[in-house]
Design an enzyme around this catalytic site. Structure first.
Site, PDB file in Angstrom:
ATOM      1  N   PHE A 140       8.174   8.315   3.659  1.00  0.00           N
ATOM      2  CA  PHE A 140       8.064   7.143   2.782  1.00  0.00           C
ATOM      3  C   PHE A 140       8.110   7.589   1.312  1.00  0.00           C
ATOM      4  CE2 PHE A 140       5.838   3.638   0.687  1.00  0.00           C
ATOM      5  CZ  PHE A 140       6.407   2.537   1.302  1.00  0.00           C
ATOM      6  N   ASP A 195      -0.319  10.802   6.916  1.00  0.00           N
ATOM      7  CA  ASP A 195      -0.324   9.414   6.461  1.00  0.00           C
ATOM      8  C   ASP A 195      -0.273   8.518   7.704  1.00  0.00           C
ATOM      9  OD1 ASP A 195       0.234   6.875   5.488  1.00  0.00           O
ATOM     10  OD2 ASP A 195       1.461   7.630   3.836  1.00  0.00           O
ATOM     11  N   TYR A 199      -3.464  -2.900   4.550  1.00  0.00           N
ATOM     12  CA  TYR A 199      -2.823  -4.223   4.623  1.00  0.00           C
ATOM     13  C   TYR A 199      -1.752  -4.344   5.694  1.00  0.00           C
ATOM     14  CZ  TYR A 199       0.316  -1.722   1.386  1.00  0.00           C
ATOM     15  OH  TYR A 199       1.127  -0.797   0.794  1.00  0.00           O
ATOM     16  N   LYS A 200      -1.521  -3.267   6.446  1.00  0.00           N
ATOM     17  CA  LYS A 200      -0.511  -3.354   7.509  1.00  0.00           C
ATOM     18  C   LYS A 200      -1.209  -3.770   8.810  1.00  0.00           C
ATOM     19  CE  LYS A 200       2.599  -0.394   4.986  1.00  0.00           C
ATOM     20  NZ  LYS A 200       2.894   0.982   4.582  1.00  0.00           N
ATOM     21  N   ARG A 240      14.047  -4.330  10.836  1.00  0.00           N
ATOM     22  CA  ARG A 240      12.804  -3.809  11.431  1.00  0.00           C
ATOM     23  C   ARG A 240      12.012  -4.945  12.076  1.00  0.00           C
ATOM     24  NH1 ARG A 240       8.898  -0.450   7.661  1.00  0.00           N
ATOM     25  NH2 ARG A 240       8.678  -2.526   6.768  1.00  0.00           N
TER      26      ARG A 240
HETATM   27  C1  LIG Z   1       3.050   1.246   3.280  1.00  0.00           C
HETATM   28  C2  LIG Z   1       2.998   2.715   3.050  1.00  0.00           C
HETATM   29  C3  LIG Z   1       2.387   3.242   1.921  1.00  0.00           C
HETATM   30  C4  LIG Z   1       1.848   2.313   0.878  1.00  0.00           C
HETATM   31  O1  LIG Z   1       1.280   2.939  -0.189  1.00  0.00           O
HETATM   32  P1  LIG Z   1       0.530   2.041  -1.298  1.00  0.00           P
HETATM   33  O2  LIG Z   1      -0.081   3.010  -2.181  1.00  0.00           O
HETATM   34  O3  LIG Z   1      -0.425   1.157  -0.559  1.00  0.00           O
HETATM   35  O4  LIG Z   1       1.559   1.191  -1.947  1.00  0.00           O
HETATM   36  C5  LIG Z   1       2.320   4.614   1.806  1.00  0.00           C
HETATM   37  N1  LIG Z   1       2.827   5.436   2.739  1.00  0.00           N
HETATM   38  C6  LIG Z   1       3.454   4.940   3.835  1.00  0.00           C
HETATM   39  C7  LIG Z   1       4.007   5.875   4.864  1.00  0.00           C
HETATM   40  C8  LIG Z   1       3.558   3.570   4.020  1.00  0.00           C
HETATM   41  O5  LIG Z   1       4.178   3.089   5.082  1.00  0.00           O
END
Ligand SMILES: *Cc1c(COP(=O)(O)O)cnc(C)c1O
Length: 427
Positions: free
Chosen positions: A132, A201, A226-227, A386
């Site tokens: 990501f 992560d 938030y996911k 997705r």
């Molecule tokens: C959604 C996501 C993030 C989000 O990071 P924020 O700091 O909350 O914006 C980070 N890493 C991964 C792999 C994600 O899927």
């Protein structure tokens, strides 16, 4: 799968047999919507508006500043952390909810690099090229500031990349594009054999698949509120560290909230013990209150077998989706890029298509089936549609509906209408 094709009625029967189906009532999902984007933003729990309203009008409005002591605000980051711990194989007191995933990555990655700095030969971070972006950006910043190398490799090159000049292996457990899942225990063991620390992560794992950080022997982990944790837009994230590091970590954002005695207002920084030393500034109480409600929706599944049962349902849903795509969308140019092998995938399925993926998803959303779009690299890697299948609230009939609508979008050619081509800022 059986020789006979699946029908809508088969899916409805599966829902009737599903002991987790009542958990869906915990959410305020709009009528007529099939929501397959909980891997990006979980839906609103029924309990959240009341809880947040109480926090506002009672705790803040009436209690004012006394609510830090009287309404449990002070301990909320730890209490919420303890709920998250139950989902990721951590013990009470090992997880704290704080900040964003990006900031927590900065803190944990720095802490891991500080440990590894004992050995000056270790001058690289290894990660995946497809990780990501925020993970890569944070690592790039740290590498720039510390004169380290960021080695980005393909998924199948990871094992050979774990050499003795590597400080940290930083990976996202479940790939946000393809839904492919790493074997955390195996990779952590390989890394440790080479003297390398691991930072994981869990953005697409926590609340989606069973995770056991302690059994896997991971070193650090961060994740997103938030996911699949349903904490609401911009919810606080979380972080975890293996207790074996608790006595000798140093993280860079040493704010007063991570101090051993913040309200002593001393001049010099003394870290709070354990994971609490990873806090920086004042926690967002409104965000934590909402996240707490989101977590309760997952913990309610503990009465029905918890993450193990949710995982079984998730695999059933993703298998069903892939089967229906193969049965009903032949010849429409889709390719399933998510591993069909169950241990290798998370809780989403992604379809690639050489062109039209954006417009197809827009046409699908107009029909009430909400997934999302992720751009490819303009070359080998095609654009993706997705579909997240959060087992807490997704039904087998939802899966049927999604493929049925996608079939209609393709069969009618409706997605070619110019209005679907218009791009928006958030994909
Ligand atoms: C959604 C996501 C993030 C989000 O990071 P924020 O700091 O909350 O914006 C980070 N890493 C991964 C792999 C994600 O899927």
């Amino acid at each position: 799968m059986s020789l006979a094709r699946f029908t809508r009625a088969d899916c409805e029967t599966l829902d009737q047999q599903d002991s987790l189906s009542a958990l869906r009532n915990q959410f305020s999902l709009p009528e007529g919507v099939v929501y397959l984007d909980g891997n990006s933003l979980g839906p609103l729990p029924v309990a959240t508006p009341g809880r947040v309203a109480r926090t506002l009008s009672e705790e803040w409005g009436k209690g004012l500043i006394t609510s830090w002591n009287t309404a449990g605000w002070l301990d909320l980051p730890q209490q919420v952390g303890d709920k998250i711990a139950r989902l990721i194989g951590a013990h009470p007191g090992e997880v704290v909810a704080a900040d964003s995933t990006s900031i927590n990555l900065y803190k944990t990655l720095s802490a891991a690099l500080n440990i590894a700095a004992d050995d000056p030969r270790r001058t690289a971070i290894v990660s995946e090229r497809g990780n990501f972006p925020t993970d890569l950006y944070i690592a790039q910043s740290l590498c720039r500031d510390r004169g380290l190398a960021l080695r980005l490799v393909e998924r199948d090159e990871l094992a050979v990349a774990l050499r003795d000049d590597v400080a940290v292996l930083m990976l996202t457990h479940i790939d946000y594009r393809t839904g492919a899942m790493h074997d955390m225990a195996a990779l952590s063991a390989q890394a440790h054999e080479a003297g390398i620390l691991t930072v994981w992560d869990l953005a697409h794992s926590a609340g989606a698949v069973p995770v056991d950080l302690n059994v896997a022997g991971a070193d650090f982990a961060v994740g997103c509120g938030y996911k699949y944790l349903n904490g609401g837009p911009g919810a606080p994230a979380f972080l975890w560290m293996n207790p074996r590091h608790a006595d000798h970590i140093r993280q860079p954002l040493t704010g007063w909230w991570g101090h051993a005695t913040p309200f002593a207002f001393t001049t010099d920084y003394i870290p709070a013990a354990g994971i609490n030393g990873f806090q920086s500034g004042t926690p967002s109480i409104l965000g934590l209150a909402a996240l707490d409600c989101g977590l309760d929706t997952l913990l309610a599944a503990e009465a029905f077998g918890g993450m193990t049962a949710l995982r079984q349902k998730s695999l059933a849903l993703t298998s069903l989706f892939m089967t229906l795509v193969q049965e009903r969308l032949q010849g429409h140019g889709f390719e399933i890029v998510t591993p069909t092998d169950e241990p290798l995938r998370g809780s989403q399925v992604s379809l690639s298509r050489a062109d039209g993926a954006w417009a197809i998803m827009q046409a699908l959303i107009e029909r009430g089936v909400i997934g999302d779009f992720r751009a490819g690299d303009g070359g080998q890697q095609h654009d993706l549609l997705r579909f997240g299948f959060a087992p807490l609230y997704t039904s087998h009939a939802d899966v049927w509906q999604a493929v049925d609508q996608l079939h209609q979008v393709m069969q009618s050619g409706q997605w070619r209408e110019p209005r679907f081509a218009q791009r928006r800022a958030v994909t």
